[in-house]
Design a protein around this motif. Structure first.
Motif, PDB file in Angstrom:
ATOM      1  N   PRO A  39       0.819  -1.211   0.000  1.00  0.00           N
ATOM      2  CA  PRO A  39       0.000   0.000   0.000  1.00  0.00           C
ATOM      3  C   PRO A  39       0.855   1.264   0.000  1.00  0.00           C
ATOM      4  CG  PRO A  39      -0.030  -1.033   2.166  1.00  0.00           C
ATOM      5  CD  PRO A  39       0.668  -1.987   1.249  1.00  0.00           C
ATOM      6  N   PRO A  40       0.402   2.328  -0.674  1.00  0.00           N
ATOM      7  CA  PRO A  40       1.163   3.587  -0.685  1.00  0.00           C
ATOM      8  C   PRO A  40       1.460   4.124   0.714  1.00  0.00           C
ATOM      9  CG  PRO A  40      -0.572   3.635  -2.356  1.00  0.00           C
ATOM     10  CD  PRO A  40      -0.794   2.390  -1.537  1.00  0.00           C
ATOM     11  N   SER A  41       0.613   3.796   1.676  1.00  0.00           N
ATOM     12  CA  SER A  41       0.842   4.277   3.043  1.00  0.00           C
ATOM     13  C   SER A  41       2.150   3.744   3.620  1.00  0.00           C
ATOM     14  CB  SER A  41      -0.332   3.874   3.946  1.00  0.00           C
ATOM     15  OG  SER A  41      -0.517   2.461   3.935  1.00  0.00           O
ATOM     16  N   HIS A  42       2.620   2.576   3.158  1.00  0.00           N
ATOM     17  CA  HIS A  42       3.907   2.059   3.633  1.00  0.00           C
ATOM     18  C   HIS A  42       5.046   2.972   3.198  1.00  0.00           C
ATOM     19  CE1 HIS A  42       1.868  -1.344   5.096  1.00  0.00           C
ATOM     20  NE2 HIS A  42       2.644  -2.314   4.647  1.00  0.00           N
ATOM     21  N   TRP A  43       5.033   3.378   1.930  1.00  0.00           N
ATOM     22  CA  TRP A  43       6.107   4.259   1.432  1.00  0.00           C
ATOM     23  C   TRP A  43       6.063   5.606   2.147  1.00  0.00           C
ATOM     24  CZ3 TRP A  43       8.334   0.434  -0.416  1.00  0.00           C
ATOM     25  CH2 TRP A  43       7.752  -0.471  -1.312  1.00  0.00           C
ATOM     26  N   ARG A  44       4.856   6.103   2.417  1.00  0.00           N
ATOM     27  CA  ARG A  44       4.741   7.383   3.144  1.00  0.00           C
ATOM     28  C   ARG A  44       5.279   7.251   4.556  1.00  0.00           C
ATOM     29  NH1 ARG A  44      -0.358   7.564   0.522  1.00  0.00           N
ATOM     30  NH2 ARG A  44      -1.409   6.886   2.431  1.00  0.00           N
ATOM     31  N   ALA A  45       4.989   6.130   5.206  1.00  0.00           N
ATOM     32  CA  ALA A  45       5.471   5.931   6.576  1.00  0.00           C
ATOM     33  C   ALA A  45       7.000   5.902   6.619  1.00  0.00           C
ATOM     34  CB  ALA A  45       4.898   4.630   7.148  1.00  0.00           C
ATOM     35  N   LEU A  46       7.620   5.257   5.645  1.00  0.00           N
ATOM     36  CA  LEU A  46       9.081   5.215   5.593  1.00  0.00           C
ATOM     37  C   LEU A  46       9.662   6.600   5.354  1.00  0.00           C
ATOM     38  CD1 LEU A  46       9.457   1.982   3.430  1.00  0.00           C
ATOM     39  CD2 LEU A  46      10.156   2.224   5.817  1.00  0.00           C
ATOM     40  N   ALA A  47       9.039   7.356   4.457  1.00  0.00           N
ATOM     41  CA  ALA A  47       9.529   8.708   4.170  1.00  0.00           C
ATOM     42  C   ALA A  47       9.329   9.628   5.367  1.00  0.00           C
ATOM     43  CB  ALA A  47       8.818   9.268   2.937  1.00  0.00           C
ATOM     44  N   ASP A  48       8.148   9.562   5.993  1.00  0.00           N
ATOM     45  CA  ASP A  48       7.867  10.427   7.139  1.00  0.00           C
ATOM     46  C   ASP A  48       8.818  10.159   8.299  1.00  0.00           C
ATOM     47  OD1 ASP A  48       5.787  11.539   5.714  1.00  0.00           O
ATOM     48  OD2 ASP A  48       4.202  10.431   6.739  1.00  0.00           O
ATOM     49  N   LEU A  77      13.535  -3.365   9.381  1.00  0.00           N
ATOM     50  CA  LEU A  77      12.476  -3.188   8.391  1.00  0.00           C
ATOM     51  C   LEU A  77      12.157  -4.487   7.671  1.00  0.00           C
ATOM     52  CD1 LEU A  77      10.941  -0.512   7.775  1.00  0.00           C
ATOM     53  CD2 LEU A  77      13.051  -0.192   9.055  1.00  0.00           C
ATOM     54  N   VAL A  78      13.184  -5.300   7.385  1.00  0.00           N
ATOM     55  CA  VAL A  78      12.939  -6.596   6.755  1.00  0.00           C
ATOM     56  C   VAL A  78      12.059  -7.466   7.649  1.00  0.00           C
ATOM     57  CG1 VAL A  78      14.032  -8.766   6.032  1.00  0.00           C
ATOM     58  CG2 VAL A  78      15.017  -6.577   5.333  1.00  0.00           C
ATOM     59  N   SER A  79      12.234  -7.344   8.961  1.00  0.00           N
ATOM     60  CA  SER A  79      11.425  -8.146   9.890  1.00  0.00           C
ATOM     61  C   SER A  79       9.954  -7.738   9.866  1.00  0.00           C
ATOM     62  CB  SER A  79      11.968  -8.018  11.314  1.00  0.00           C
ATOM     63  OG  SER A  79      11.583  -6.792  11.915  1.00  0.00           O
ATOM     64  N   GLY A  80       9.669  -6.561   9.328  1.00  0.00           N
ATOM     65  CA  GLY A  80       8.279  -6.122   9.257  1.00  0.00           C
ATOM     66  C   GLY A  80       7.562  -6.667   8.049  1.00  0.00           C
ATOM     67  N   CYS A  81       8.117  -6.440   6.872  1.00  0.00           N
ATOM     68  CA  CYS A  81       7.494  -6.915   5.627  1.00  0.00           C
ATOM     69  C   CYS A  81       8.586  -7.040   4.583  1.00  0.00           C
ATOM     70  CB  CYS A  81       6.406  -5.938   5.154  1.00  0.00           C
ATOM     71  SG  CYS A  81       5.715  -6.319   3.532  1.00  0.00           S
ATOM     72  N   LEU A  82       8.850  -8.255   4.132  1.00  0.00           N
ATOM     73  CA  LEU A  82       9.943  -8.479   3.193  1.00  0.00           C
ATOM     74  C   LEU A  82       9.712  -7.743   1.880  1.00  0.00           C
ATOM     75  CD1 LEU A  82      12.593  -9.871   2.424  1.00  0.00           C
ATOM     76  CD2 LEU A  82      11.232 -11.856   1.698  1.00  0.00           C
ATOM     77  N   SER A  83       8.499  -7.780   1.346  1.00  0.00           N
ATOM     78  CA  SER A  83       8.229  -7.123   0.062  1.00  0.00           C
ATOM     79  C   SER A  83       8.507  -5.630   0.138  1.00  0.00           C
ATOM     80  CB  SER A  83       6.781  -7.360  -0.368  1.00  0.00           C
ATOM     81  OG  SER A  83       6.582  -8.684  -0.782  1.00  0.00           O
ATOM     82  N   THR A  84       8.013  -4.994   1.187  1.00  0.00           N
ATOM     83  CA  THR A  84       8.230  -3.556   1.353  1.00  0.00           C
ATOM     84  C   THR A  84       9.710  -3.257   1.532  1.00  0.00           C
ATOM     85  OG1 THR A  84       6.058  -3.338   2.406  1.00  0.00           O
ATOM     86  CG2 THR A  84       7.619  -1.534   2.719  1.00  0.00           C
ATOM     87  N   ALA A  85      10.361  -3.988   2.422  1.00  0.00           N
ATOM     88  CA  ALA A  85      11.754  -3.690   2.752  1.00  0.00           C
ATOM     89  C   ALA A  85      12.694  -3.994   1.593  1.00  0.00           C
ATOM     90  CB  ALA A  85      12.176  -4.481   3.991  1.00  0.00           C
ATOM     91  N   PHE A  86      12.457  -5.080   0.856  1.00  0.00           N
ATOM     92  CA  PHE A  86      13.349  -5.417  -0.245  1.00  0.00           C
ATOM     93  C   PHE A  86      13.266  -4.362  -1.349  1.00  0.00           C
ATOM     94  CE2 PHE A  86      14.567  -7.636  -4.163  1.00  0.00           C
ATOM     95  CZ  PHE A  86      15.804  -8.147  -3.782  1.00  0.00           C
ATOM     96  N   THR A  87      12.071  -3.892  -1.624  1.00  0.00           N
ATOM     97  CA  THR A  87      11.908  -2.842  -2.634  1.00  0.00           C
ATOM     98  C   THR A  87      12.579  -1.559  -2.165  1.00  0.00           C
ATOM     99  OG1 THR A  87       9.780  -3.839  -3.227  1.00  0.00           O
ATOM    100  CG2 THR A  87      10.210  -1.626  -4.056  1.00  0.00           C
ATOM    101  N   TRP A  88      12.375  -1.200  -0.909  1.00  0.00           N
ATOM    102  CA  TRP A  88      12.948   0.011  -0.321  1.00  0.00           C
ATOM    103  C   TRP A  88      14.465  -0.093  -0.205  1.00  0.00           C
ATOM    104  CZ3 TRP A  88      15.056  -0.470   4.714  1.00  0.00           C
ATOM    105  CH2 TRP A  88      15.415   0.721   5.350  1.00  0.00           C
ATOM    106  N   LEU A  89      14.991  -1.303   0.015  1.00  0.00           N
ATOM    107  CA  LEU A  89      16.430  -1.484   0.178  1.00  0.00           C
ATOM    108  C   LEU A  89      17.189  -1.054  -1.070  1.00  0.00           C
ATOM    109  CD1 LEU A  89      18.001  -4.617   1.847  1.00  0.00           C
ATOM    110  CD2 LEU A  89      19.045  -3.631  -0.172  1.00  0.00           C
ATOM    111  N   ALA A 197       7.069 -15.913  -3.447  1.00  0.00           N
ATOM    112  CA  ALA A 197       7.228 -15.151  -2.203  1.00  0.00           C
ATOM    113  C   ALA A 197       7.653 -13.742  -2.567  1.00  0.00           C
ATOM    114  CB  ALA A 197       8.268 -15.798  -1.298  1.00  0.00           C
ATOM    115  N   ALA A 198       7.258 -12.789  -1.740  1.00  0.00           N
ATOM    116  CA  ALA A 198       7.593 -11.377  -1.969  1.00  0.00           C
ATOM    117  C   ALA A 198       7.102 -10.906  -3.340  1.00  0.00           C
ATOM    118  CB  ALA A 198       9.083 -11.129  -1.801  1.00  0.00           C
ATOM    119  N   ALA A 199       5.930 -11.383  -3.741  1.00  0.00           N
ATOM    120  CA  ALA A 199       5.373 -10.978  -5.037  1.00  0.00           C
ATOM    121  C   ALA A 199       5.083  -9.488  -5.090  1.00  0.00           C
ATOM    122  CB  ALA A 199       4.105 -11.766  -5.334  1.00  0.00           C
ATOM    123  N   ALA A 200       4.872  -8.866  -3.929  1.00  0.00           N
ATOM    124  CA  ALA A 200       4.549  -7.434  -3.896  1.00  0.00           C
ATOM    125  C   ALA A 200       5.770  -6.562  -4.154  1.00  0.00           C
ATOM    126  CB  ALA A 200       3.915  -7.059  -2.561  1.00  0.00           C
TER     127      ALA A 200
END
Length: 353
Positions: A39-48, A77-89, A197-200
């Motif tokens: 969700p876009p809210s994940h990227w906003r939370a990381l930026a904020d 961050l990886v421990s929270g959500c792999l898809s989000t963290a791997f993309t952000w990494l 896995a990590a399809a997102a």
């Protein structure tokens, strides 16, 4: 944040990472896995939280964290959500490139918005790793023509910028350019890669044909030897993936009443982390330590599955998802040497050398 006392700066960012991982990412991880969408809210939370700029030095507008402080935040961050963290990494490699570039106009244009997270970035560098390379660059009067194939590129449709690396057909130097993804539609064809896995992560395979890259978009040019020497940093950053999985598995083992097992896995993770960090100047030792960490992650998730029993077979269960994610961690951001090391470890086979 860069004006804070260093101890306070570290504390603030670490607390922010823990909050985002445990309160935002992990509660939504099952839904992200089910839908294949972050969700876009994940990227906003990381930026904020200021987490897009953690790899930037103070002079580049970042917090100036020590390398170990950066890797700790990545693990969390990886421990929270792999898809989000791997993309952000992937974003942090671009921040590092921009902070070191000899192209001042590109740095002035892109560094601040990438550090703040207003622009999100991804990378496509695997095309230069094999020989012959999958991605090549041919010199023109005012730039380069990139052509080839990038088999796994994450964040497609999410990132605003893509750093593409290619080998010069004349010298074998590695040319890296940062391009807006909106400008890639004509000469780049993206094919979705269906992951178990990590399809997102929105991973695609890119076919690049005759992509014109002006000199103004080139962020670096290095020899092939320099490129591989610099890959140790990337290997260590991607080495945070197993530790993130161990962190989540041990927390869930505590909840399942398996505190002694969780404690021993944390001790093993501490030992593996020290080995990984001490090998930063030795590529072969670093890959060996990375393989050991990946195997540890598989041990941790196997322990969690065993503790959960039959419920771990249900698709909605955290243990089932984490088990699939352990397979992703075994092969993501890998290379032939690492694959061979893991095969030998799992087969209990001797090193042929």
């Amino acid at each position: 944040m860069s004006n804070q006392d260093p101890v306070m700066r570290r504390s603030t960012l670490r607390a922010a990472a823990l909050r985002v991982a445990d309160d935002v990412l992990f509660p939504a991880a099952a839904e992200v896995d089910r839908t294949g969408v972050v969700p876009p809210s994940h990227w906003r939370a990381l930026a904020d939280a200021g987490l897009y700029g953690i790899a930037a030095p103070v002079e580049a507008g970042g917090p100036g964290l020590e390398f170990g402080e950066v890797t700790e935040i990545l693990e969390v961050l990886v421990s929270g959500c792999l898809s989000t963290a791997f993309t952000w990494l992937q974003h942090h490699g671009v921040v590092i490139s921009l902070s070191r570039t000899a192209n001042p106009s590109l740095r002035d244009e892109l560094l601040e918005p990438t550090v703040s997270g207003r622009l999100r970035a991804g990378v496509a560098y695997a095309g230069v790793v094999p020989t012959p390379p999958r991605m090549t660059a041919t010199r023109t009067d005012d730039g380069w023509i990139f052509s080839g194939h990038a088999p796994f590129v994450s964040g497609w449709g999410v990132v605003d910028l893509l750093q593409i690396s290619a080998r010069d057909t004349a010298t074998d130097d590695v040319i890296a350019a940062i391009l807006p993804t909106a400008d890639l539609s004509t000469d780049v064809r993206a094919s979705p890669v269906e992951l178990t896995a990590a399809a997102a992560t929105a991973t695609v395979s890119l076919q690049v044909g005759g992509l014109a890259v002006p000199d103004a978009r080139v962020v670096s040019r290095v020899t092939l030897d320099e490129f591989f020497a610099n890959q140790n940093v990337g290997v260590r950053l991607n080495g945070t993936l197993p530790f993130g999985l161990v962190r989540r598995c041990t927390a869930l083992l505590d909840v399942a009443g398996q505190a002694p097992a969780a404690r021993r896995l944390r001790e093993r993770a501490d030992e593996a982390r020290v080995t990984l960090d001490s090998a930063m100047n030795d590529a072969a030792a670093l890959l060996a330590a990375r393989a050991d960490a990946a195997r540890l992650a598989l041990d941790a998730v196997a322990a969690l599955v065993a503790a959960r029993g039959g419920e771990a077979l249900r698709r909605s269960n955290d243990a089932e998802r984490l088990f699939r994610e352990a397979s992703f961690i075994l092969v993501a951001a890998s290379r032939p040497e690492l694959k061979d090391l893991l095969v030998r470890r799992f087969a209990d086979a001797p090193d042929p050398r």
